[in-house]
Design an enzyme around this catalytic site. Structure first.
Site, PDB file in Angstrom:
ATOM      1  CG  ASP A  89      -1.772   1.148   1.439  1.00  0.00           C
ATOM      2  OD1 ASP A  89      -1.717   2.086   0.623  1.00  0.00           O
ATOM      3  OD2 ASP A  89      -2.540   1.155   2.424  1.00  0.00           O
ATOM      4  CG  ASP A  91      -0.605   5.552   2.564  1.00  0.00           C
ATOM      5  OD1 ASP A  91      -1.421   4.609   2.645  1.00  0.00           O
ATOM      6  OD2 ASP A  91       0.079   5.924   3.535  1.00  0.00           O
TER       7      ASP A  91
END
Length: 301
Positions: A89, A91
Protein backbone atom coordinates in the site's frame (compact mmCIF):
# COMPACT_ATOMS: atom_id res chain seq x y z
CA UNK A 1 18.67 -19.53 4.49
CA UNK A 2 18.75 -15.78 5.00
CA UNK A 3 16.50 -14.24 2.35
CA UNK A 4 14.46 -15.48 -0.58
CA UNK A 5 16.48 -16.95 -3.43
CA UNK A 6 13.79 -15.87 -5.91
CA UNK A 7 14.59 -12.63 -7.72
CA UNK A 8 12.30 -9.63 -7.58
CA UNK A 9 11.86 -9.87 -11.35
CA UNK A 10 10.68 -13.48 -11.04
CA UNK A 11 8.22 -12.56 -8.30
CA UNK A 12 6.75 -9.81 -10.49
CA UNK A 13 6.38 -12.20 -13.39
CA UNK A 14 4.67 -14.69 -11.06
CA UNK A 15 2.23 -12.00 -9.92
CA UNK A 16 1.32 -11.19 -13.52
CA UNK A 17 0.87 -14.88 -14.31
CA UNK A 18 -1.32 -15.39 -11.26
CA UNK A 19 -3.58 -12.49 -12.17
CA UNK A 20 -3.95 -13.87 -15.70
CA UNK A 21 -4.60 -17.44 -14.53
CA UNK A 22 -8.33 -17.17 -13.93
CA UNK A 23 -7.80 -18.34 -10.34
CA UNK A 24 -8.61 -15.92 -7.54
CA UNK A 25 -5.33 -14.85 -5.94
CA UNK A 26 -5.34 -14.70 -2.13
CA UNK A 27 -2.95 -12.24 -0.46
CA UNK A 28 -3.12 -12.20 3.36
CA UNK A 29 -1.56 -9.19 5.03
CA UNK A 30 1.83 -9.66 6.68
CA UNK A 31 2.59 -7.57 9.74
CA UNK A 32 6.27 -8.52 9.86
CA UNK A 33 8.76 -10.66 7.90
CA UNK A 34 8.07 -13.80 9.93
CA UNK A 35 4.34 -13.62 9.20
CA UNK A 36 5.22 -13.42 5.49
CA UNK A 37 7.08 -16.69 5.91
CA UNK A 38 3.98 -18.19 7.52
CA UNK A 39 1.76 -16.99 4.66
CA UNK A 40 4.05 -18.72 2.18
CA UNK A 41 4.23 -21.88 4.29
CA UNK A 42 0.43 -22.10 4.30
CA UNK A 43 0.32 -22.07 0.51
CA UNK A 44 -1.15 -18.67 -0.30
CA UNK A 45 -0.51 -16.90 -3.60
CA UNK A 46 1.14 -13.74 -2.32
CA UNK A 47 1.72 -11.29 0.51
CA UNK A 48 -0.04 -7.99 1.04
CA UNK A 49 1.57 -5.19 3.05
CA UNK A 50 -1.01 -2.79 4.44
CA UNK A 51 -0.38 0.88 5.08
CA UNK A 52 -2.66 0.64 8.11
CA UNK A 53 -0.56 -2.22 9.47
CA UNK A 54 2.73 -0.40 8.83
CA UNK A 55 1.36 2.63 10.65
CA UNK A 56 0.00 0.54 13.52
CA UNK A 57 3.37 -1.19 13.83
CA UNK A 58 4.78 2.26 14.64
CA UNK A 59 1.91 2.99 17.02
CA UNK A 60 0.38 5.50 14.59
CA UNK A 61 -3.09 5.88 13.07
CA UNK A 62 -3.59 5.30 9.35
CA UNK A 63 -3.81 8.97 8.34
CA UNK A 64 -0.77 9.39 6.11
CA UNK A 65 1.84 9.87 8.87
CA UNK A 66 4.27 7.24 7.60
CA UNK A 67 6.98 8.27 5.17
CA UNK A 68 8.19 6.72 1.94
CA UNK A 69 11.45 5.75 3.64
CA UNK A 70 9.64 3.92 6.44
CA UNK A 71 7.27 2.13 4.09
CA UNK A 72 9.93 1.12 1.56
CA UNK A 73 12.27 -0.15 4.25
CA UNK A 74 9.72 -2.21 6.14
CA UNK A 75 8.02 -3.49 2.99
CA UNK A 76 11.41 -4.53 1.66
CA UNK A 77 12.20 -6.41 4.86
CA UNK A 78 8.94 -8.32 4.48
CA UNK A 79 9.23 -8.95 0.74
CA UNK A 80 12.76 -10.35 0.91
CA UNK A 81 11.72 -13.07 3.38
CA UNK A 82 9.39 -14.88 1.00
CA UNK A 83 9.43 -16.36 -2.49
CA UNK A 84 5.90 -15.01 -2.97
CA UNK A 85 5.18 -11.71 -4.73
CA UNK A 86 4.43 -8.86 -2.32
CA UNK A 87 2.14 -5.90 -2.98
CA UNK A 88 2.40 -2.81 -0.80
CA UNK A 89 0.00 0.00 0.00
CA UNK A 90 1.70 3.20 -1.20
CA UNK A 91 -1.07 5.49 0.08
CA UNK A 92 -1.30 8.59 -2.13
CA UNK A 93 2.26 8.16 -3.43
CA UNK A 94 3.75 10.37 -0.70
CA UNK A 95 3.32 13.66 -2.51
CA UNK A 96 2.95 15.19 -5.93
CA UNK A 97 3.45 13.24 -9.21
CA UNK A 98 7.24 13.57 -8.99
CA UNK A 99 7.10 12.06 -5.50
CA UNK A 100 4.90 9.27 -6.85
CA UNK A 101 7.55 8.53 -9.47
CA UNK A 102 10.24 8.28 -6.82
CA UNK A 103 7.96 6.10 -4.68
CA UNK A 104 7.63 3.54 -7.47
CA UNK A 105 11.38 3.35 -8.04
CA UNK A 106 12.10 3.02 -4.32
CA UNK A 107 9.58 0.19 -4.05
CA UNK A 108 11.13 -1.51 -7.08
CA UNK A 109 14.52 -1.20 -5.40
CA UNK A 110 13.07 -2.72 -2.24
CA UNK A 111 11.96 -5.84 -4.12
CA UNK A 112 8.20 -5.33 -4.18
CA UNK A 113 6.13 -6.88 -6.97
CA UNK A 114 3.64 -4.04 -7.11
CA UNK A 115 1.87 -1.26 -5.25
CA UNK A 116 -1.40 0.59 -5.23
CA UNK A 117 -1.81 4.36 -5.24
CA UNK A 118 -5.06 5.95 -4.14
CA UNK A 119 -7.05 9.03 -5.03
CA UNK A 120 -7.62 10.45 -1.56
CA UNK A 121 -6.45 13.80 -0.25
CA UNK A 122 -3.88 13.92 2.51
CA UNK A 123 -4.39 13.47 5.39
CA UNK A 124 -5.98 10.28 4.15
CA UNK A 125 -8.31 7.99 6.08
CA UNK A 126 -8.73 4.27 6.29
CA UNK A 127 -10.79 3.28 3.27
CA UNK A 128 -13.64 1.88 5.36
CA UNK A 129 -14.14 4.99 7.51
CA UNK A 130 -16.49 7.87 6.80
CA UNK A 131 -15.38 11.41 6.02
CA UNK A 132 -13.03 10.59 3.14
CA UNK A 133 -12.29 13.09 0.40
CA UNK A 134 -10.96 12.28 -3.05
CA UNK A 135 -8.94 14.42 -5.41
CA UNK A 136 -10.23 15.45 -8.82
CA UNK A 137 -9.80 13.06 -11.73
CA UNK A 138 -6.97 15.01 -13.32
CA UNK A 139 -4.89 14.80 -10.13
CA UNK A 140 -5.65 11.10 -9.68
CA UNK A 141 -4.71 10.35 -13.29
CA UNK A 142 -1.45 12.31 -13.00
CA UNK A 143 -0.43 10.14 -10.04
CA UNK A 144 -0.98 6.96 -12.05
CA UNK A 145 0.75 8.28 -15.18
CA UNK A 146 3.74 9.32 -13.08
CA UNK A 147 3.91 5.86 -11.51
CA UNK A 148 3.72 4.08 -14.85
CA UNK A 149 6.31 6.34 -16.45
CA UNK A 150 8.73 5.86 -13.55
CA UNK A 151 8.81 2.08 -13.32
CA UNK A 152 11.74 0.30 -14.91
CA UNK A 153 10.46 -3.28 -14.74
CA UNK A 154 7.34 -3.50 -16.92
CA UNK A 155 6.06 -6.33 -14.72
CA UNK A 156 5.98 -4.12 -11.62
CA UNK A 157 2.24 -3.84 -11.02
CA UNK A 158 0.76 -0.34 -10.80
CA UNK A 159 -2.67 -0.64 -9.21
CA UNK A 160 -5.00 2.34 -8.89
CA UNK A 161 -7.15 2.46 -5.80
CA UNK A 162 -10.23 4.64 -5.86
CA UNK A 163 -12.17 5.67 -2.76
CA UNK A 164 -14.78 7.62 -4.69
CA UNK A 165 -17.57 5.19 -3.81
CA UNK A 166 -17.38 6.57 -0.27
CA UNK A 167 -18.23 10.06 -1.51
CA UNK A 168 -20.20 9.49 -4.71
CA UNK A 169 -22.25 6.98 -6.69
CA UNK A 170 -21.36 3.58 -8.05
CA UNK A 171 -21.53 5.10 -11.54
CA UNK A 172 -18.86 7.60 -10.47
CA UNK A 173 -16.71 4.70 -9.28
CA UNK A 174 -17.11 2.98 -12.64
CA UNK A 175 -16.20 6.15 -14.53
CA UNK A 176 -13.13 6.78 -12.39
CA UNK A 177 -11.97 3.19 -12.72
CA UNK A 178 -12.14 3.48 -16.51
CA UNK A 179 -10.24 6.78 -16.47
CA UNK A 180 -7.50 5.37 -14.24
CA UNK A 181 -7.07 2.40 -16.57
CA UNK A 182 -6.81 4.88 -19.45
CA UNK A 183 -4.07 6.63 -17.44
CA UNK A 184 -2.12 3.37 -17.40
CA UNK A 185 -3.22 1.45 -14.31
CA UNK A 186 -2.62 -2.30 -14.58
CA UNK A 187 -5.33 -3.14 -12.04
CA UNK A 188 -8.10 -1.44 -10.07
CA UNK A 189 -8.74 -1.50 -6.32
CA UNK A 190 -12.32 -0.25 -5.79
CA UNK A 191 -12.39 0.47 -2.08
CA UNK A 192 -15.36 -0.11 0.23
CA UNK A 193 -17.69 -1.86 -2.19
CA UNK A 194 -20.99 -2.48 -0.42
CA UNK A 195 -22.05 -5.77 -1.99
CA UNK A 196 -21.20 -8.26 -4.71
CA UNK A 197 -23.25 -6.35 -7.27
CA UNK A 198 -20.92 -3.39 -6.86
CA UNK A 199 -17.92 -5.59 -7.55
CA UNK A 200 -19.72 -6.89 -10.63
CA UNK A 201 -20.32 -3.32 -11.77
CA UNK A 202 -16.61 -2.51 -11.57
CA UNK A 203 -15.84 -5.77 -13.36
CA UNK A 204 -18.16 -4.69 -16.17
CA UNK A 205 -16.49 -1.29 -16.38
CA UNK A 206 -12.85 -2.36 -16.88
CA UNK A 207 -10.87 -5.14 -18.54
CA UNK A 208 -7.99 -5.19 -16.04
CA UNK A 209 -7.76 -7.25 -12.83
CA UNK A 210 -9.75 -5.96 -9.85
CA UNK A 211 -9.05 -6.35 -6.15
CA UNK A 212 -11.40 -6.95 -3.24
CA UNK A 213 -10.48 -5.75 0.25
CA UNK A 214 -11.89 -8.18 2.81
CA UNK A 215 -11.07 -6.25 5.96
CA UNK A 216 -12.90 -6.93 9.19
CA UNK A 217 -15.26 -4.33 10.68
CA UNK A 218 -15.51 -2.51 7.33
CA UNK A 219 -18.13 -1.52 4.78
CA UNK A 220 -17.96 -4.80 2.87
CA UNK A 221 -19.34 -8.14 3.98
CA UNK A 222 -16.63 -10.78 4.34
CA UNK A 223 -17.39 -12.62 1.12
CA UNK A 224 -16.02 -16.08 0.37
CA UNK A 225 -13.49 -16.76 -2.34
CA UNK A 226 -16.20 -18.47 -4.37
CA UNK A 227 -18.47 -15.44 -4.18
CA UNK A 228 -15.68 -13.07 -5.16
CA UNK A 229 -14.54 -15.27 -8.04
CA UNK A 230 -18.08 -15.42 -9.37
CA UNK A 231 -18.26 -11.62 -9.18
CA UNK A 232 -15.19 -11.33 -11.40
CA UNK A 233 -12.64 -10.42 -8.73
CA UNK A 234 -9.04 -11.44 -9.48
CA UNK A 235 -7.27 -10.82 -6.19
CA UNK A 236 -8.44 -10.61 -2.58
CA UNK A 237 -6.52 -9.13 0.34
CA UNK A 238 -6.97 -9.69 4.07
CA UNK A 239 -4.94 -6.65 5.13
CA UNK A 240 -5.17 -6.48 8.93
CA UNK A 241 -6.43 -9.97 9.72
CA UNK A 242 -3.17 -11.43 11.02
CA UNK A 243 -2.26 -8.32 13.01
CA UNK A 244 -5.68 -8.28 14.66
CA UNK A 245 -5.42 -11.99 15.39
CA UNK A 246 -1.94 -11.65 16.87
CA UNK A 247 -2.77 -8.59 18.96
CA UNK A 248 -5.97 -10.21 20.21
CA UNK A 249 -3.99 -13.26 21.34
CA UNK A 250 -1.32 -11.05 22.92
CA UNK A 251 -3.94 -9.12 24.87
CA UNK A 252 -5.55 -12.31 26.15
CA UNK A 253 -2.16 -13.62 27.28
CA UNK A 254 -1.35 -10.42 29.16
CA UNK A 255 -4.77 -10.59 30.82
CA UNK A 256 -4.02 -14.18 31.83
CA UNK A 257 -0.69 -13.18 33.37
CA UNK A 258 -2.36 -10.42 35.35
CA UNK A 259 -5.21 -12.66 36.50
CA UNK A 260 -3.22 -15.80 37.29
CA UNK A 261 0.29 -14.61 37.98
CA UNK A 262 1.61 -16.83 35.16
CA UNK A 263 1.19 -17.34 31.42
CA UNK A 264 0.68 -21.09 31.88
CA UNK A 265 -2.97 -21.09 30.81
CA UNK A 266 -2.08 -19.37 27.54
CA UNK A 267 0.78 -21.69 26.60
CA UNK A 268 -1.38 -24.27 24.73
CA UNK A 269 -2.46 -21.52 22.31
CA UNK A 270 1.08 -20.31 21.62
CA UNK A 271 3.26 -21.18 18.64
CA UNK A 272 5.73 -23.79 19.82
CA UNK A 273 9.47 -23.31 19.89
CA UNK A 274 9.81 -26.09 17.30
CA UNK A 275 7.39 -24.39 14.91
CA UNK A 276 9.13 -21.03 15.29
CA UNK A 277 12.48 -22.62 14.57
CA UNK A 278 10.99 -24.32 11.52
CA UNK A 279 9.74 -21.00 10.12
CA UNK A 280 13.07 -19.22 10.65
CA UNK A 281 14.85 -22.24 9.11
CA UNK A 282 17.31 -23.09 11.83
CA UNK A 283 18.10 -26.30 9.94
CA UNK A 284 19.18 -24.31 6.90
CA UNK A 285 21.61 -22.34 8.98
CA UNK A 286 22.85 -25.58 10.51
CA UNK A 287 23.62 -26.97 7.05
CA UNK A 288 25.72 -23.88 6.45
CA UNK A 289 27.47 -23.91 9.81
CA UNK A 290 26.98 -26.80 12.25
CA UNK A 291 28.16 -24.65 15.14
CA UNK A 292 25.00 -22.52 14.86
CA UNK A 293 22.27 -25.09 15.47
CA UNK A 294 23.67 -28.19 17.06
CA UNK A 295 20.96 -29.11 19.54
CA UNK A 296 17.66 -30.98 19.60
CA UNK A 297 14.36 -29.18 20.07
CA UNK A 298 12.13 -31.08 22.54
CA UNK A 299 8.98 -32.52 20.96
CA UNK A 300 5.95 -30.26 21.14
CA UNK A 301 7.86 -27.22 22.36
Amino acid sequence: MLYSATTSESKRAALRAGLASGTLQQFPGAFNPLSARLIEDKGFDGVYISGAVLAADLGLPDIGLTTLTEVAQRAGQIARMTDLPSIVDADTGFGEPMNVARTVQELENAGLAGCHIEDQFNPKRCGHLDGKQVVDLDTAAKRIRAAVDARRDPNFLIMARTDIRGTDSLRAAQDRARALVDAGADAIFPEAMRDLEEFRAIRAAVDVPILANMTEFGKSELFTTGQLHDAGVNIVIYPVTLLRSAMGAAERTLDSIQANGTQQQAVPEMQTRARLYELVDYEGYNRFDTSVFNFQVPDGR
